[in-house]
Design a protein around this motif. Structure first.
Motif, mmCIF file in Angstrom:
data_model
loop_
_atom_site.group_PDB
_atom_site.id
_atom_site.type_symbol
_atom_site.label_atom_id
_atom_site.label_comp_id
_atom_site.label_asym_id
_atom_site.label_seq_id
_atom_site.Cartn_x
_atom_site.Cartn_y
_atom_site.Cartn_z
ATOM 1 N N ARG A 272 -11.002 7.958 16.281
ATOM 2 C CA ARG A 272 -12.668 6.736 16.985
ATOM 3 C C ARG A 272 -12.746 5.988 15.856
ATOM 4 O O ARG A 272 -12.383 5.657 14.804
ATOM 5 C CB ARG A 272 -13.652 8.012 17.112
ATOM 6 C CG ARG A 272 -14.399 8.292 15.684
ATOM 7 C CD ARG A 272 -15.714 9.371 15.899
ATOM 8 N NE ARG A 272 -16.287 9.581 14.877
ATOM 9 C CZ ARG A 272 -17.385 8.595 14.243
ATOM 10 N NH1 ARG A 272 -17.371 8.213 14.957
ATOM 11 N NH2 ARG A 272 -18.186 9.409 12.904
ATOM 12 N N GLU A 288 -18.644 1.775 19.202
ATOM 13 C CA GLU A 288 -17.658 2.968 19.094
ATOM 14 C C GLU A 288 -16.838 2.996 19.946
ATOM 15 O O GLU A 288 -17.495 3.080 21.221
ATOM 16 C CB GLU A 288 -18.447 3.895 18.646
ATOM 17 C CG GLU A 288 -17.844 4.940 17.739
ATOM 18 C CD GLU A 288 -18.807 6.226 16.767
ATOM 19 O OE1 GLU A 288 -18.616 7.009 17.598
ATOM 20 O OE2 GLU A 288 -19.979 5.457 16.887
ATOM 21 N N GLY A 290 -13.543 6.380 21.041
ATOM 22 C CA GLY A 290 -13.250 7.710 20.612
ATOM 23 C C GLY A 290 -12.310 8.260 21.455
ATOM 24 O O GLY A 290 -12.337 7.948 22.440
ATOM 25 N N GLU A 292 -10.416 12.020 22.558
ATOM 26 C CA GLU A 292 -10.019 13.682 22.038
ATOM 27 C C GLU A 292 -9.558 13.994 22.504
ATOM 28 O O GLU A 292 -9.838 14.319 23.332
ATOM 29 C CB GLU A 292 -11.935 13.767 21.076
ATOM 30 C CG GLU A 292 -11.691 15.209 20.609
ATOM 31 C CD GLU A 292 -12.334 15.780 20.819
ATOM 32 O OE1 GLU A 292 -13.257 15.443 19.610
ATOM 33 O OE2 GLU A 292 -13.350 16.480 21.173
ATOM 34 N N THR A 312 -12.440 10.302 26.082
ATOM 35 C CA THR A 312 -12.902 9.297 26.395
ATOM 36 C C THR A 312 -14.069 8.861 26.132
ATOM 37 O O THR A 312 -15.001 9.580 27.066
ATOM 38 C CB THR A 312 -11.768 8.373 26.725
ATOM 39 O OG1 THR A 312 -10.417 8.756 26.714
ATOM 40 C CG2 THR A 312 -11.536 7.132 26.086
#
Length: 359
Positions: A272, A288, A290, A292, A312
């Motif tokens: 992230r 922000e 990120g 995963e 996402t």
């Protein structure tokens, strides 16, 4: 709906109170793949803390954090989350002791379980640091954590661990730590697992505007059936090129135990990044993002589910500081889980307004 504000622990002595309130539209409040339920969501998050003592000598802090989550179109699914924490420490000339304890009743969504999950969480930890004259410190620590899921279809989690470490402070800007940790995990349906973790951590600040933190190593686990070794990683870079601009980049890799799938663990890998830019007259903007991934595998012998999740998200925000203690925030979040198991995939959007105030 995620918390709309940031709740940071107070470092001042005495009573501290803060409040985060928000109103948002969420198009998939339960993060389900089908039959999405949309609702306006009102959230009230008070924090009440009390601190006594001085942190460089002896101190104790008790705090309560609550979250009242009201789904205006599904009031029967509204909930109240509660969290109580205690932390403190004693510091002498060469020995320091830190301790903590926590208890919580939560219902926030979990990617592993999929959607909201009512659960109780509690645990605690203790750490002793011996710092003789010189640049080397020695650390001993132990912790215990429990996750008790209310719904009988999910699996409770119990973990205990003990660790030792040695930290070498090369300079005021550089510190290196070598660590060893041994632990045991018990999960309903997956039996017990033991693990040993060998690793190092490096904290480096070559300049006042640039900081690196890197922790990594090798973890070996013995499962109910078989064993395995995997690397783990937790890395972060913070860069402040100018007084009003801040960037961060974070990456991680670790193994977790599933509470949703019987007898399975998953490898969690993520990255992230974010930027925060302060503007004029109290305004600031932030972004922000990120990604995963979670790859599930069987640890008790037998066929694996083969589940793979990829989550996402993008989270922009605009904030305006009304004063040193009050802030208003305009928030948006888009997230999506591309899961190989159709029961866990989802798409979600949230748009809202938050007011954060510290008394």
């Amino acid at each position: 709906m995620q918390s709309a504000g940031t709740r940071s622990a107070s470092t001042k002595e005495g009573l501290d109170i803060s409040l985060v309130t928000s109103l948002a539209y969420d198009n998939n409040i339960f993060q389900t793949p089908d039959n999405e339920t949309a609702s306006a969501v009102a959230q009230i998050e008070p924090t009440i803390g009390w601190t006594v003592g001085e942190r460089d000598k002896a101190w104790l802090r008790l705090a309560y954090e609550g979250a009242v989550v009201l789904y205006l179109s599904r009031q029967e699914d509204s909930r109240i989350d509660n969290r109580v924490t205690m932390e403190g420490g004693i510091k002498g000339k060469s020995v320091a002791l830190a301790y903590s304890a926590r208890w919580a009743k939560l219902g926030s969504p979990s990617a592993d379980i999929g959607g909201a999950s009512d659960r109780y969480e509690w645990g605690g930890g203790i750490e002793a640091v011996y710092s003789p004259k010189g640049k080397v410190s020695y650390i001993v620590s132990a912790d215990r954590s429990v996750i008790d899921l209310v719904e009988p279809g999910f699996f409770d989690f119990y973990q205990s661990s003990f660790g030792i470490a040695a930290a070498y402070r090369y300079s005021p800007k550089t510190e290196v730590e070598l660590a060893y940790r041994i632990g045991k995990i018990e999960v309903d349906g997956a039996g017990s697992q033991t693990y040993q973790r060998f690793g190092t951590q490096v904290n480096w600040a070559p300049r006042s505007k640039l900081r690196f933190s890197l922790a990594g190593g090798l973890e070996h686990r013995n499962y109910e059936s078989g064993s395995g070794s995997e690397p783990y990683l937790a890395a972060r870079v913070d860069w402040t090129p100018r007084a009003k601009t801040a960037f961060f980049l974070e990456a991680y890799r670790r193994e977790e135990t599933s509470s949703a799938l019987e007898g399975e663990n998953y490898k969690l890998v993520g990255i992230r990044a974010g930027v925060n830019q302060r503007l004029r007259d109290g305004w600031s903007v932030a972004l922000e993002a990120g990604r995963e991934s979670a790859d599930y595998f069987n640890v008790v012998g037998g066929d694996s589910s083969g589940r793979e999740d990829t989550i996402t998200y993008i989270r922009p925000s605009v904030r305006y500081a009304l004063s040193e203690d009050a802030e208003i925030a305009f928030l948006y979040q888009w997230s999506k889980n591309d899961s190989s198991d159709p029961g866990f995939g989802y798409s979600n959007q949230q748009l809202g307004l938050s007011m954060n105030y510290r008394f």
